[in-house]
Design a protein around this motif. Sequence first.
Motif, mmCIF file in Angstrom:
data_model
loop_
_atom_site.group_PDB
_atom_site.id
_atom_site.type_symbol
_atom_site.label_atom_id
_atom_site.label_comp_id
_atom_site.label_asym_id
_atom_site.label_seq_id
_atom_site.Cartn_x
_atom_site.Cartn_y
_atom_site.Cartn_z
ATOM 1 N N ASN A 65 -2.135 -13.595 48.984
ATOM 2 C CA ASN A 65 -1.782 -13.827 49.616
ATOM 3 C C ASN A 65 -1.091 -13.490 51.268
ATOM 4 N N ASP A 115 5.746 -18.018 49.053
ATOM 5 C CA ASP A 115 4.815 -18.388 47.845
ATOM 6 C C ASP A 115 4.014 -18.691 48.243
ATOM 7 N N LYS A 116 3.564 -20.076 49.385
ATOM 8 C CA LYS A 116 2.362 -21.191 50.355
ATOM 9 C C LYS A 116 2.203 -19.915 50.992
ATOM 10 N N CYS A 117 2.317 -18.789 51.650
ATOM 11 C CA CYS A 117 1.510 -17.883 51.912
ATOM 12 C C CYS A 117 -0.060 -17.991 51.964
ATOM 13 N N ILE A 118 -1.314 -18.719 52.867
ATOM 14 C CA ILE A 118 -2.507 -18.791 52.537
ATOM 15 C C ILE A 118 -3.111 -16.942 52.952
ATOM 16 N N LYS A 141 -1.658 -10.740 44.906
ATOM 17 C CA LYS A 141 -0.534 -12.321 44.319
ATOM 18 C C LYS A 141 -0.524 -11.407 42.478
#
Length: 76
Positions: free
Chosen positions: A3, A49-52, A73
């Motif tokens: 991540n 947590d949604k950062c790619i 992750k």
Amino acid sequence: MANGKVTFDYELCKGCLLCVEFCPTKILALDNTRMNNKGYNLITVVNPDKCIGCAFCAIMCPDSVITVEKVEKKNE
């Protein structure tokens, strides 16, 4: 699986919102409750947590105040 982790140099941020506009996962937002010493509202990471880790935010930042790091992750 990796991540991303987004950090800002808030004292140099002008709150231009380009990072917010170009984030494909929409995890960034203007925080109207916080300002830096120059009086600019700050950007906040609303869902880290949604950062790619794509770094579009850092690429679009005209003042280069954003750092994006890849982080492993943890399997849960």
